[in-house]
Design an enzyme around this catalytic site. Sequence first.
Site, PDB file in Angstrom:
ATOM      1  CG  HIS A 208     -25.623 -20.090  17.103  1.00 61.19           C
ATOM      2  ND1 HIS A 208     -26.022 -19.643  18.343  1.00 61.19           N
ATOM      3  CD2 HIS A 208     -26.656 -19.773  16.264  1.00 61.19           C
ATOM      4  CE1 HIS A 208     -27.220 -19.099  18.270  1.00 61.19           C
ATOM      5  NE2 HIS A 208     -27.634 -19.162  17.011  1.00 61.19           N
ATOM      6  CG  ASP A 210     -29.051 -17.964  13.127  1.00 60.67           C
ATOM      7  OD1 ASP A 210     -28.584 -18.575  14.108  1.00 60.67           O
ATOM      8  OD2 ASP A 210     -29.871 -17.035  13.236  1.00 60.67           O
ATOM      9  CG  HIS A 264     -26.371 -14.759  17.006  1.00 58.00           C
ATOM     10  ND1 HIS A 264     -26.012 -15.078  15.707  1.00 58.00           N
ATOM     11  CD2 HIS A 264     -27.508 -15.462  17.252  1.00 58.00           C
ATOM     12  CE1 HIS A 264     -26.892 -15.913  15.193  1.00 58.00           C
ATOM     13  NE2 HIS A 264     -27.814 -16.184  16.122  1.00 58.00           N
ATOM     14  NE  ARG A 274     -33.643 -13.187  25.717  1.00 58.41           N
ATOM     15  CZ  ARG A 274     -33.339 -13.641  24.512  1.00 58.41           C
ATOM     16  NH1 ARG A 274     -33.136 -14.933  24.310  1.00 58.41           N
ATOM     17  NH2 ARG A 274     -33.229 -12.806  23.499  1.00 58.41           N
TER      18      ARG A 274
HETATM   19  C1  LIG Z   1     -24.811 -27.385  19.003  1.00 52.29           C
HETATM   20  C2  LIG Z   1     -25.296 -26.631  18.058  1.00 52.29           C
HETATM   21  C3  LIG Z   1     -26.643 -26.865  17.385  1.00 52.29           C
HETATM   22  C4  LIG Z   1     -26.770 -25.653  16.498  1.00 52.29           C
HETATM   23  C5  LIG Z   1     -25.350 -25.367  16.118  1.00 52.29           C
HETATM   24  C6  LIG Z   1     -24.654 -25.430  17.458  1.00 52.29           C
HETATM   25  O1  LIG Z   1     -23.244 -25.565  17.398  1.00 52.29           O
HETATM   26  C7  LIG Z   1     -24.953 -24.137  18.208  1.00 52.29           C
HETATM   27  C8  LIG Z   1     -26.354 -23.638  18.060  1.00 52.29           C
HETATM   28  C9  LIG Z   1     -27.338 -24.477  17.295  1.00 52.29           C
HETATM   29  C10 LIG Z   1     -28.117 -23.688  16.251  1.00 52.29           C
HETATM   30  C11 LIG Z   1     -29.126 -22.688  16.830  1.00 52.29           C
HETATM   31  C12 LIG Z   1     -29.885 -22.050  15.699  1.00 52.29           C
HETATM   32  C13 LIG Z   1     -30.341 -22.988  14.610  1.00 52.29           C
HETATM   33  O2  LIG Z   1     -31.490 -23.670  15.037  1.00 52.29           O
HETATM   34  C14 LIG Z   1     -29.239 -24.010  14.241  1.00 52.29           C
HETATM   35  C15 LIG Z   1     -29.702 -24.907  13.074  1.00 52.29           C
HETATM   36  C16 LIG Z   1     -27.974 -23.264  13.997  1.00 52.29           C
HETATM   37  O3  LIG Z   1     -27.562 -22.878  12.962  1.00 52.29           O
HETATM   38  O4  LIG Z   1     -27.301 -23.074  15.214  1.00 52.29           O
HETATM   39  C17 LIG Z   1     -28.789 -24.755  15.457  1.00 52.29           C
HETATM   40  C18 LIG Z   1     -27.690 -25.805  15.272  1.00 52.29           C
HETATM   41  C19 LIG Z   1     -28.319 -27.156  15.112  1.00 52.29           C
HETATM   42  O5  LIG Z   1     -29.389 -27.420  15.679  1.00 52.29           O
HETATM   43  O6  LIG Z   1     -27.732 -27.984  14.409  1.00 52.29           O
HETATM   44  O1  AKG Z   2     -33.071 -16.220  21.692  1.00 58.89           O
HETATM   45  C1  AKG Z   2     -32.357 -15.450  21.059  1.00 58.89           C
HETATM   46  O2  AKG Z   2     -32.282 -14.243  21.327  1.00 58.89           O
HETATM   47  C2  AKG Z   2     -31.501 -15.938  19.922  1.00 58.89           C
HETATM   48  C3  AKG Z   2     -31.934 -17.260  19.382  1.00 58.89           C
HETATM   49  C4  AKG Z   2     -31.036 -17.730  18.298  1.00 58.89           C
HETATM   50  O3  AKG Z   2     -29.964 -17.236  18.093  1.00 58.89           O
HETATM   51  C5  AKG Z   2     -31.476 -18.847  17.449  1.00 58.89           C
HETATM   52  O4  AKG Z   2     -32.536 -19.466  17.717  1.00 58.89           O
HETATM   53  O5  AKG Z   2     -30.750 -19.127  16.481  1.00 58.89           O
HETATM   54 FE   FE2 Z   3     -29.145 -17.850  16.139  1.00 55.14          FE
END
Ligand SMILES: C=C1C[C@]23C[C@@]1(O)CC[C@H]2[C@@]12CC[C@H](O)[C@@](C)(C(=O)O1)[C@H]2[C@@H]3C(=O)O
Ligand code: AKG
Ligand code: FE2
Length: 328
Positions: A208, A210, A264, A274
């Site tokens: 994903h 951020d 990432h 972890r």
């Molecule tokens: C299923 C998902 C929720 C997420 C977007 C994603 O496709 C993959 C990772 C998730 C994440 C992780 C970091 C952040 O908290 C977040 C807001 C983001 O940008 O990617 C969340 C997404 C989410 O919770 O909507």
């Molecule tokens: O745990 C990690 O190293 C990455 C976490 C992450 O990518 C996130 O919380 O968006």
């Molecule tokens: Fe992230």
Amino acid sequence: MVDQNNPPLFNTYKSFFSHQPSDQHRMAETDECELPLIDLSCLKNSQAQMIQCKRDIVTASSVWGFFQVVNHGIPEELLEKMRSIMVNVFRRPFETKAKERLFDFSPHSYRWGTPSATSLKQLSWSEAYHIALSPSPQQEKQSTRQTIEEFATLMSNLAHQLSSVLSEGLGYEGTYLKDSCTCNTCYLRLNHYPPCPIIDEVFGLIPHTDSDFMTILVQDQVGGLQLMKDGRWIAVKPNPNALIINIGDLFQAWSNGVYKSVEHRVMSNPHLERFSVAYFLCPSYDTMIQSQTEPSMYRKFTFKEFRQQVQADVKLTGHKIGLPRFLA
Ligand SMILES: C=C1C[C@]23C[C@@]1(O)CC[C@H]2[C@@]12CC[C@H](O)[C@@](C)(C(=O)O1)[C@H]2[C@@H]3C(=O)O
Ligand SMILES: O=C(O)CCC(=O)C(=O)O
Ligand SMILES: [Fe+2]
């Protein structure tokens, strides 16, 4: 001893395991890299050192979208306190995490697995708490809340310091982001990756980008974080003294693609659990994200619109589409 059923990832998602062939997502060999390392004490040194340090931050954000910082001002003791909060909170029984409120940890802020997943490659073998950072009343704060707020304040200061360097690097006033990133949308995400019995099939956290301006990550020494560089996944070597900084989607859009929001992911680990904690620098929901240079790669959009679109896509398709949705 880690309880295999806390959270119940294997049982909940077992239909995926029996019906689908492995995605073989774990490449045979992945290069390990040390991210560009920035010593933030240089920002307080001579003019020449300060200018060079700012240049290094701008270059790393344009070329890598990721870098690490040392001498960042977050005391070791506070990082240890945060870790012990995470260990205590995640080691509680699954039912407690999913149903009860304790300190700041409401069931509403707890997430595990990926409810929208329709296949293994959309499943994250992890659990997390999203902690909103809107100001809370001063009286009678639990010591956990106090630690979290102390930590969040330092992370916020650091995020503003770095984002101001990056804004200046684009030719803007250093204060632009400080004015729109008030703390009521910023949040902390506490991540826990339990050992995983099927590491070849499932990620700790799926690939994903951020959805913020910038993320500051504190990770432990287990490793597993990987990022996309020049079309290849590379593993980030943990550094016990460093915090990791990455550029989010909003900075990529606002900088018209100069700063990179890089994909990432976290690989799962068969033996070790972890922990990591991420601070997300976000603007108020009505902030307009619009690049000042032409031609603009993206149409203008508010943070609220972006968040809603990401959530709608995740709900509908199981994965985030993100910035490509907003191409001009
Ligand atoms: C299923 C998902 C929720 C997420 C977007 C994603 O496709 C993959 C990772 C998730 C994440 C992780 C970091 C952040 O908290 C977040 C807001 C983001 O940008 O990617 C969340 C997404 C989410 O919770 O909507
Ligand atoms: O745990 C990690 O190293 C990455 C976490 C992450 O990518 C996130 O919380 O968006
Ligand atoms: Fe992230």
